[in-house]
Motif scaffolding. Structure first.
Motif: not given
Length: 390
Positions: A111-121, A123-129, A161-163, A320-326
């Protein structure tokens, strides 16, 4: 297509192929994650035991025992693990781990892995849909998932925070303030916000951090805050001596220099690395003021160089910086060899971790340095183009 163009322009690396490669990596990663779970349930144990053990004593009504080594040894080895781990995170982190202490250890891990991965994903998809396949299978996140460590949670906060820095400064600051659970990841944030003139973010970060500490005091008691100070000895003990495997799992110039050249050289290397990270963050805030996403990308790239204490599982924020470059490359065109460089940097958390023990050195600090340089040079080129267009 000649060989030079094959590497320089990499036209063969199309969006369709990238999505296909991402799918294959994702399928392979499921098998690796399953293997990590099996190992975590074995006799060697896993870092997550510390979080589960801390949550367990909260459920029992004794939060100060999260920092009691004898109690934690008894609870964690009660799962069948011969290994056990000290809980060294500040008391506000107890809010995050408390619910998991009520679950059986194997379920809590999943459950920890699933929830924290979901939160991270999220945030990442929100920044780079548009780049969501690259977010979902980012190697830095997959490593963090396999360790069931804090990297996905802290990575989500840094990416958020970056987004949010572009338009929602208070939210950006609040996300940084929540990093009181692992404050060395936020060491550049006060300079980042102050140099940018984003005082609402600066104040929100401080208020959130102080508020979480006071709330943990109110909920868990002063005894728990005092008990936390005893964990500093455990943290210091980890850094004593030269443990080769421990230092090779770290991703800083300090750790690798200490491994190769000793404490004095390591202190110098760590100081220079922090100074470079700080200078890049402050100068970007002043130079690229009209491009807040470039400032944020620089700050997060520099974060990988700022602290002497950083592990492979702490690196999900580098998405974030990696996909910002992409994203900039897709918008304005990729520079010569930039596509292949970005592929290498995207894989860097996996590659440097796998090569560390055979090589006797973790090359991730060099990858972080290259990432920072690419972000800076792209932002500087965009800034120069904007000024010449006026």
């Amino acid at each position: 297509m000649d060989a030079r163009s094959f590497f320089r322009d990499a036209h063969w690396l199309t969006g369709q192929r990238v999505r296909g490669y991402a799918l294959l990596l994702g399928l392979a990663s499921l098998a690796l994650l399953a293997n990590s779970f099996v190992k975590a349930m074995g006799v060697e144990g896993t870092d997550f035991l510390a979080f589960w053990g801390a949550g367990n004593v909260i459920v029992q009504g004794d939060p100060a025992s999260a920092y009691d080594l004898a109690v934690q040894q008894r609870i964690q080895t009660g799962t069948g693990s011969e290994g056990w781990f000290a809980f060294v995170n500040p008391p506000p982190f107890l809010f995050a781990v408390a619910p998991f202490g009520a679950l059986p250890f194997p379920v809590a891990w999943l459950v920890w892995v699933a929830i924290t991965y979901a939160l991270w994903a999220w945030a990442g998809i929100r920044a780079f849909p548009k780049l969501w396949p690259l977010v979902l299978v980012y190697p830095g996140a997959l490593i963090a998932a396999g360790h069931a460590q804090t990297g996905l949670l802290t990575g989500a906060l840094l990416v958020l925070a970056a987004h949010a820095f572009t338009h929602r400064h208070v939210w950006s600051g609040a996300a940084i303030g929540a990093l009181v659970i692992k404050p060395h990841l936020a060491v550049l944030a006060p300079f980042w916000f102050a140099a940018s003139g984003r005082w609402s973010a600066f104040i929100a970060a401080g208020a959130t951090a102080v508020g979480l500490v006071l709330l943990s005091w109110a909920v868990f008691g002063a005894q728990t805050l005092l008990a936390y100070t005893t964990s500093w000895e455990a943290s210091a003990a980890l850094m004593e001596g030269v443990n080769r495997d421990f230092l090779l799992r770290m991703t800083t110039f300090y750790s690798q220099t200490r491994l190769l050249a000793g404490d004095t050289a390591a202190a110098i290397a760590g100081g220079l690395s922090f100074s470079l990270a700080l200078a890049a963050t402050v100068l970007s805030a002043r130079r690229f003021r009209e491009d807040p996403s470039a400032i944020a990308a620089t700050a997060l790239a520099a974060t990988a160089l700022a602290s002497p204490y950083l592990f492979n599982y702490d690196l999900p924020f580098l998405i974030y910086p990696t996909l910002w470059l992409v994203d900039r490359g897709l918008r304005d065109g990729f520079r010569p060899y930039e596509k292949l460089a970005l592929v290498a940097l995207w894989f860097a958390p996996y590659a440097t971790r796998a090569a560390a023990l055979p090589l006797g050195i973790n090359l991730m600090p060099l990858a972080a340095l290259v990432l920072l340089w690419l972000v800076w040079s792209r932002a500087a080129a965009d800034h120069a183009g904007t000024r010449s267009a006026r």
